[in-house]
Design a protein around this motif. Structure first.
Motif, PDB file in Angstrom:
ATOM      1  N   LYS A   1       0.841  -1.188   0.000  1.00  0.00           N
ATOM      2  CA  LYS A   1       0.000   0.000   0.000  1.00  0.00           C
ATOM      3  C   LYS A   1       0.879   1.242   0.000  1.00  0.00           C
ATOM      4  O   LYS A   1       1.889   1.294   0.709  1.00  0.00           O
ATOM      5  CB  LYS A   1      -0.911   0.017   1.228  1.00  0.00           C
ATOM      6  N   VAL A   2       0.488   2.240  -0.797  1.00  0.00           N
ATOM      7  CA  VAL A   2       1.211   3.504  -0.827  1.00  0.00           C
ATOM      8  C   VAL A   2       0.201   4.644  -0.717  1.00  0.00           C
ATOM      9  O   VAL A   2      -0.963   4.506  -1.098  1.00  0.00           O
ATOM     10  CB  VAL A   2       2.058   3.652  -2.115  1.00  0.00           C
ATOM     11  N   SER A   3       0.662   5.767  -0.230  1.00  0.00           N
ATOM     12  CA  SER A   3      -0.229   6.895   0.026  1.00  0.00           C
ATOM     13  C   SER A   3      -0.567   7.653  -1.250  1.00  0.00           C
ATOM     14  O   SER A   3       0.294   7.901  -2.100  1.00  0.00           O
ATOM     15  CB  SER A   3       0.428   7.866   1.008  1.00  0.00           C
ATOM     16  N   MET A   4      -1.838   8.029  -1.359  1.00  0.00           N
ATOM     17  CA  MET A   4      -2.290   8.954  -2.397  1.00  0.00           C
ATOM     18  C   MET A   4      -2.633  10.310  -1.795  1.00  0.00           C
ATOM     19  O   MET A   4      -3.186  11.174  -2.474  1.00  0.00           O
ATOM     20  CB  MET A   4      -3.509   8.379  -3.125  1.00  0.00           C
ATOM     21  N   GLY A   5      -2.315  10.507  -0.509  1.00  0.00           N
ATOM     22  CA  GLY A   5      -2.621  11.758   0.168  1.00  0.00           C
ATOM     23  C   GLY A   5      -4.054  11.810   0.638  1.00  0.00           C
ATOM     24  O   GLY A   5      -4.914  11.028   0.193  1.00  0.00           O
ATOM     25  N   GLU A   6      -4.335  12.708   1.569  1.00  0.00           N
ATOM     26  CA  GLU A   6      -5.678  12.919   2.108  1.00  0.00           C
ATOM     27  C   GLU A   6      -6.279  11.631   2.646  1.00  0.00           C
ATOM     28  O   GLU A   6      -7.487  11.379   2.535  1.00  0.00           O
ATOM     29  CB  GLU A   6      -6.601  13.536   1.047  1.00  0.00           C
TER      30      GLU A   6
ATOM     31  N   LYS B   1      -5.980   8.633   1.601  1.00  0.00           N
ATOM     32  CA  LYS B   1      -6.269   7.603   0.607  1.00  0.00           C
ATOM     33  C   LYS B   1      -5.000   6.808   0.292  1.00  0.00           C
ATOM     34  O   LYS B   1      -3.886   7.327   0.399  1.00  0.00           O
ATOM     35  CB  LYS B   1      -6.809   8.239  -0.683  1.00  0.00           C
ATOM     36  N   THR B   2      -5.200   5.553  -0.096  1.00  0.00           N
ATOM     37  CA  THR B   2      -4.073   4.719  -0.489  1.00  0.00           C
ATOM     38  C   THR B   2      -4.377   4.034  -1.820  1.00  0.00           C
ATOM     39  O   THR B   2      -5.529   3.979  -2.258  1.00  0.00           O
ATOM     40  CB  THR B   2      -3.771   3.631   0.564  1.00  0.00           C
ATOM     41  N   THR B   3      -3.331   3.548  -2.445  1.00  0.00           N
ATOM     42  CA  THR B   3      -3.471   2.693  -3.623  1.00  0.00           C
ATOM     43  C   THR B   3      -2.465   1.565  -3.463  1.00  0.00           C
ATOM     44  O   THR B   3      -1.770   1.472  -2.448  1.00  0.00           O
ATOM     45  CB  THR B   3      -3.254   3.483  -4.922  1.00  0.00           C
TER      46      THR B   3
END
Length: 334
Positions: free
Chosen positions: A7-12, A14-16
């Motif tokens: 999992k990696v951060s998409m900010g705010e 959220k993750t992807t």
């Protein structure tokens, strides 16, 4: 062979998911957001593996990337004149036209992830049901990445209960120098296309096919990309059109210094070659500032704005009919 998912951060908040595939020949990184091709580590003639794909950094920047670095573009890639197909009105996001299916297209959606691996191949499947792009639907879509030896293949599939449109592509930018050591001007390009698509000032097709012979667009024999760029102030943002009867629709890119070679093939009728010659955005790619002509986009797809030119064929997706399109990327050294 290995698959690693994190999992990696998409900010705010959220993750992807970042997916890393590795075999003896290639390492490939994919991102579930936008079903992105994020990195490809390919070996040079000395056996040194380096990234040859441009990717925005950090990964969270994918959400606002309007140059589509490595993105899955769909359900319809390219421009649609006046953002209109018959009675269907689409989002206007490029002058008066619709480009790459707008702000709710597949490049800006989170895709579900599944994968399978065996002793000699890896298959990664991203799935998404499109209710948002503005095209009739829903469209059940899959983007299937298949890695075997030194070849990465991408298959796009679409199915819908209603009549709609389907002309996706991957918008990958390539630079075979490895880790952006140079721009793409000296890299050698060959395209098995005898014509380009004539376009107006907004890059909308006029309906004419123009022969490439004795023009800067002639890459029917291999030559440096700069041969065209020196003669074209705006660079390349051009649809090269393949002969209906041509057996092999291919683009080859070669870097003399590293020895890396990329052969891209597809049954699609055209390929858009984009040299990013008028770059004016503040963007980080591969942890470096993006600059003009730092990568070459190679986008196999059916002809842009095709619904307004039925004489060229069709991108219709008929009810309950599954359609698939495949692009093959083979990496090697010469």
């Amino acid at each position: 062979m290995s698959v690693r998912v994190e999992k990696v951060s998409m900010g705010e908040g959220k993750t992807t998911q970042l997916v890393r595939l590795e075999n003896a020949s290639l390492t490939v990184e994919l991102v579930a957001y936008g079903a992105h091709l994020y990195r490809v580590l390919a070996k040079d003639r000395q056996g040194i593996a380096e990234n040859v794909v441009l990717n925005v950094t950090p990964i969270s920047a994918l959400a606002t990337d309007l140059q589509y670095f490595g993105a899955t573009v769909g359900p319809v890639a390219g421009r649609i004149k006046q953002a209109q197909i018959g009675d269907l009105s689409l989002e206007v996001n490029d002058n008066t036209n619709s480009l790459h299916s707008g702000s709710q297209g597949w490049s800006f959606q989170e895709w579900d992830l599944d994968w399978q691996e065996s002793d000699d191949e890896i298959t990664v499947t991203f799935s998404y049901i499109d209710h948002k792009s503005g095209f009739p639907g829903p469209i059940a879509a899959q983007v299937i990445y298949h890695l075997i030896d030194n070849q990465l293949s991408i298959t796009f599939t679409g199915e819908s209960p209603v009549a709609t449109f389907f002309n996706p592509t991957n918008h990958g930018y390539f630079n075979l120098s490895g880790e952006l050591k140079t721009d793409i001007r000296q890299q050698i390009l060959e395209i098995s296309a005898d014509h380009i698509l004539d376009t107006d000032a907004e890059l909308i097709p006029t309906g004419l096919f123009l022969p490439v012979a004795e023009t800067p667009y002639d890459f029917t024999t291999a030559k440096p990309v700069e041969n065209a760029l020196n003669a074209l102030p705006s660079g390349l943002d051009t649809a090269f059109v393949f002969d209906d009867h041509a057996g092999d629709h291919h683009v080859t890119l070669y870097d003399k210094a590293s020895g890396r070679r990329l052969d891209v093939t597809s049954e699609a009728r055209s390929v858009i070659i984009y040299s990013v010659s008028a770059w004016d955005r503040d963007t980080q790619v591969n942890d470096h500032p993006m600059a003009k002509e730092l990568g070459l986009a190679i986008e196999f797809q059916e002809l842009p704005d095709l619904p307004h030119h039925p004489e060229w064929g069709s991108i219709a997706l008929l009810p309950d009919e599954k359609v698939s399109k495949t692009i093959h990327y083979r990496f090697g050294v010469s």
